[in-house]
Design a protein around this motif. Structure first.
Motif, PDB file in Angstrom:
ATOM      1  N   ASP A  24      17.907 -13.901  15.230  1.00 40.54           N
ATOM      2  CA  ASP A  24      17.533 -12.591  14.708  1.00 40.54           C
ATOM      3  C   ASP A  24      16.528 -12.755  13.574  1.00 40.54           C
ATOM      4  N   PRO A  25      15.463 -11.954  13.581  1.00 41.54           N
ATOM      5  CA  PRO A  25      14.457 -12.092  12.526  1.00 41.54           C
ATOM      6  C   PRO A  25      14.991 -11.613  11.174  1.00 41.54           C
ATOM      7  N   LEU A  26      14.471 -12.185  10.112  1.00 39.12           N
ATOM      8  CA  LEU A  26      14.782 -11.726   8.760  1.00 39.12           C
ATOM      9  C   LEU A  26      14.060 -10.402   8.555  1.00 39.12           C
ATOM     10  N   LYS A  27      14.782  -9.377   8.154  1.00 37.71           N
ATOM     11  CA  LYS A  27      14.178  -8.069   7.935  1.00 37.71           C
ATOM     12  C   LYS A  27      13.769  -7.934   6.472  1.00 37.71           C
ATOM     13  N   VAL A  28      12.486  -7.726   6.253  1.00 39.32           N
ATOM     14  CA  VAL A  28      11.929  -7.662   4.906  1.00 39.32           C
ATOM     15  C   VAL A  28      11.223  -6.321   4.725  1.00 39.32           C
ATOM     16  N   GLY A  29      11.587  -5.598   3.677  1.00 37.18           N
ATOM     17  CA  GLY A  29      10.997  -4.289   3.416  1.00 37.18           C
ATOM     18  C   GLY A  29      10.154  -4.278   2.149  1.00 37.18           C
ATOM     19  N   PHE A  30       9.174  -3.389   2.123  1.00 36.03           N
ATOM     20  CA  PHE A  30       8.286  -3.232   0.968  1.00 36.03           C
ATOM     21  C   PHE A  30       8.176  -1.750   0.646  1.00 36.03           C
ATOM     22  N   ILE A  31       8.238  -1.429  -0.638  1.00 35.18           N
ATOM     23  CA  ILE A  31       8.080  -0.044  -1.069  1.00 35.18           C
ATOM     24  C   ILE A  31       6.882   0.032  -2.007  1.00 35.18           C
ATOM     25  N   TYR A  32       5.916   0.894  -1.654  1.00 37.39           N
ATOM     26  CA  TYR A  32       4.664   1.000  -2.404  1.00 37.39           C
ATOM     27  C   TYR A  32       4.562   2.343  -3.116  1.00 37.39           C
ATOM     28  N   VAL A  33       3.991   2.324  -4.301  1.00 39.48           N
ATOM     29  CA  VAL A  33       3.829   3.551  -5.079  1.00 39.48           C
ATOM     30  C   VAL A  33       2.617   4.353  -4.616  1.00 39.48           C
ATOM     31  N   GLY A  34       1.679   3.689  -3.966  1.00 41.78           N
ATOM     32  CA  GLY A  34       0.490   4.364  -3.458  1.00 41.78           C
ATOM     33  C   GLY A  34       0.326   4.117  -1.971  1.00 41.78           C
ATOM     34  N   PRO A  35      -0.739   4.644  -1.387  1.00 39.52           N
ATOM     35  CA  PRO A  35      -1.001   4.394   0.039  1.00 39.52           C
ATOM     36  C   PRO A  35      -1.563   2.995   0.244  1.00 39.52           C
ATOM     37  N   VAL A  36      -1.322   2.423   1.409  1.00 42.19           N
ATOM     38  CA  VAL A  36      -1.846   1.077   1.675  1.00 42.19           C
ATOM     39  C   VAL A  36      -3.364   1.085   1.720  1.00 42.19           C
ATOM     40  N   GLY A  37      -3.951   2.249   1.853  1.00 45.86           N
ATOM     41  CA  GLY A  37      -5.401   2.359   1.864  1.00 45.86           C
ATOM     42  C   GLY A  37      -6.008   2.675   0.517  1.00 45.86           C
ATOM     43  N   ASP A  38      -5.282   2.385  -0.574  1.00 46.41           N
ATOM     44  CA  ASP A  38      -5.849   2.683  -1.896  1.00 46.41           C
ATOM     45  C   ASP A  38      -6.930   1.687  -2.315  1.00 46.41           C
ATOM     46  N   PHE A  39      -7.044   0.584  -1.578  1.00 46.62           N
ATOM     47  CA  PHE A  39      -8.002  -0.487  -1.875  1.00 46.62           C
ATOM     48  C   PHE A  39      -7.796  -1.057  -3.275  1.00 46.62           C
ATOM     49  N   GLY A  40      -6.558  -0.969  -3.738  1.00 47.57           N
ATOM     50  CA  GLY A  40      -6.207  -1.517  -5.034  1.00 47.57           C
ATOM     51  C   GLY A  40      -4.833  -2.155  -4.982  1.00 47.57           C
TER      52      GLY A  40
END
Length: 356
Positions: A24-40
Motif C-alpha cells: 500500500d502506498p504511503l498517503k501524504v497530504g499537503f495543505i496550501y494557503v494559496g493556489p498552486v498557481g500563485d507562482f510563489g
C-alpha cells in the motif's frame, strides 16, 4: 490431507494479504494557503510535492488542498485529511500552527509537519527556512541599485518571519547606502494580486524605485515591469513576469526536505524534529543576477552569500539598536535563534510603526 491443504491455502492467503498491505502506498497530504498557481509560496511547495512523487513513484500517493484560509477552515481541512487515511500531512503556512497541534492530538498515529511554526508534539515536526539570509543578499543589491534612495517593501502579516526579513534587508541596504529609506505597506494577506498591485503602486507613488515583497503573487513584479523600476522574485524566480525589472530572487527549495521526511516515514525513522535551514543547506536559493547589476556589485553580493554559507557572516551582527534607539546587539555580537524566531520589533532607522 484435505485439512493440510486448507491450512496451506489459509497461510497463502494470509501471506498474500500481508504482501498486499505492505505494498500500500504511503498517503501524504499537503495543505496550501494559496493556489498552486500563485507562482510563489504555494507553487514552490507543490513543485516539491511533485518531486516526492517523482522520487518514490507508486510507493507514495499524494494529495493537496489549496487556498485553505488560516483558522477554522484549516482545522476542518486537516481533520478531513487525517480521517481519509493520510499517514503524513504537511501544513504549509504559519497560521496553521494551532489547528495542526489540535488535530494532531486527535490523530496520534498520523504524522504532521508544520512550516514556519514553533510548536511541536510527538507527532508534529516543524520546519522553515532562514529567509533572512537571502534578504541580506538582495538587500545589498537593492541598496546600491536604488537611485531615489527609497525601497518599497510589501509585507503580508507582521509575524516574526516577515519582520526578520524587513530588518535583514534594511540593515544590508543601509550598510552600502547610508541614505536609504524603506517604505513599508502591509496588505494583511498572503495572496491577493489586487492588493499586492495596489501596494506596489502606492510605494512607487512614494518614490520607491525598487520593490521587495513578502507576499506570494508576482503582481508587484508585473507592476515594476510596467513602471520601469526594479523588483525581486519572492519564493520562486518570477523572471517571466518582469524580465527587465527582476534583479534577482529568493527561491524556496522544499523538495530535498520533503523527500527526506517521506523517506523517514517509509523506513520507520521519522521522529519529531525542528529544522531551520539556510543558504548553506540549499533550502534558501538566490536566483541568478540580472545583467543590469554592475559586476562589482554582483561580486559583492556573491561574496556575502559565500560568507553566509561559510558561517563567516551573520546578517544580524551588532552594533544594532532597536527602532526606539535602545541597544539590542553590541559590536560583534550576533542574534541568537530564539530572539530571531520571536522578533517583534523594527531595527533603528526603519520609519513607521510595526502593526500589532
Amino acid at each position: 490431507m484435505k485439512r493440510l491443504s486448507l491450512l496451506a491455502a489459509a497461510a497463502a492467503f494470509a501471506l498474500g494479504a500481508g504482501a498486499a498491505q505492505a505494498a500500500d502506498p504511503l498517503k501524504v497530504g499537503f495543505i496550501y494557503v494559496g493556489p498552486v498557481g500563485d507562482f510563489g509560496w504555494s507553487y514552490e511547495h507543490d513543485q516539491a510535492r511533485q518531486a516526492v512523487e517523482a522520487e518514490y513513484g507508486d510507493k507514495v500517493e499524494t494529495s493537496y488542498l489549496e487556498s485553505v484560509p488560516e483558522g477554522p477552515d484549516a482545522e476542518r481541512a486537516l481533520r478531513q485529511m487525517a480521517q481519509s487515511g493520510h499517514d503524513l500531512i504537511f501544513t504549509t503556512s504559519f497560521g496553521y500552527m494551532n489547528p495542526t497541534l489540535k488535530v494532531a492530538k486527535q490523530f496520534p498515529d498520523v504524522k504532521f509537519e508544520h512550516a514556519t511554526g514553533y510548536k511541536r508534539a510527538a507527532n508534529v515536526s516543524t520546519y522553515g527556512s532562514r529567509f533572512y539570509e537571502g534578504r541580506h543578499v538582495i538587500g545589498l543589491l537593492a541598496g546600491e541599485m536604488t537611485k531615489t534612495n527609497t525601497i518599497g517593501y510589501i509585507g503580508s502579516f507582521p509575524i516574526p518571519e516577515v519582520v526578520r526579513g524587513i530588518n535583514a534587508a534594511y540593515l544590508a541596504a543601509k550598510s552600502v547606502n547610508p541614505d536609504v529609506k524603506f517604505k513599508i505597506v502591509w496588505v494583511n494577506t498572503w495572496f491577493d494580486p489586487g492588493k499586492e498591485a495596489d501596494a506596489a503602486n502606492a510605494l512607487i507613488e512614494q518614490g520607491a524605485d525598487v520593490i521587495m515583497q513578502h507576499t506570494d503573487s508576482p503582481a508587484a513584479m508585473t507592476i515594476a515591469e510596467e513602471k520601469g523600476i526594479f523588483a525581486f522574485g519572492q519564493a520562486s524566480d518570477m523572471k517571466q513576469f518582469g524580465p527587465n525589472a527582476r534583479l534577482s530572487s529568493i527561491i524556496d527549495h522544499w523538495a530535498p526536505y520533503y523527500i527526506e521526511r517521506v523517506g523517514a516515514m517509509m523506513d520507520g525513522t521519522w521522529e519529531s524534529t525542528d529544522t531551520w535551514g539556510g543558504i548553506d543547506s540549499g533550502m534558501v536559493g538566490i536566483g541568478e543576477f540580472s545583467d543590469k547589476i554592475p559586476a562589482d556589485l554582483a561580486a559583492k553580493a556573491t561574496a556575502a552569500k559565500e560568507a553566509i554559507i561559510a558561517g563567516e557572516l551573520h546578517p544580524f551582527t551588532g552594533p544594532i539598536n532597536k527602532q526606539d534607539g535602545s541597544a539590542w546587539l553590541a559590536a560583534g555580537e550576533t542574534a541568537d535563534d530564539g530572539t530571531l524566531l520571536g522578533m517583534n520589533f523594527y531595527v533603528e532607522g526603519i520609519e513607521g510603526e510595526l502593526p500589532k
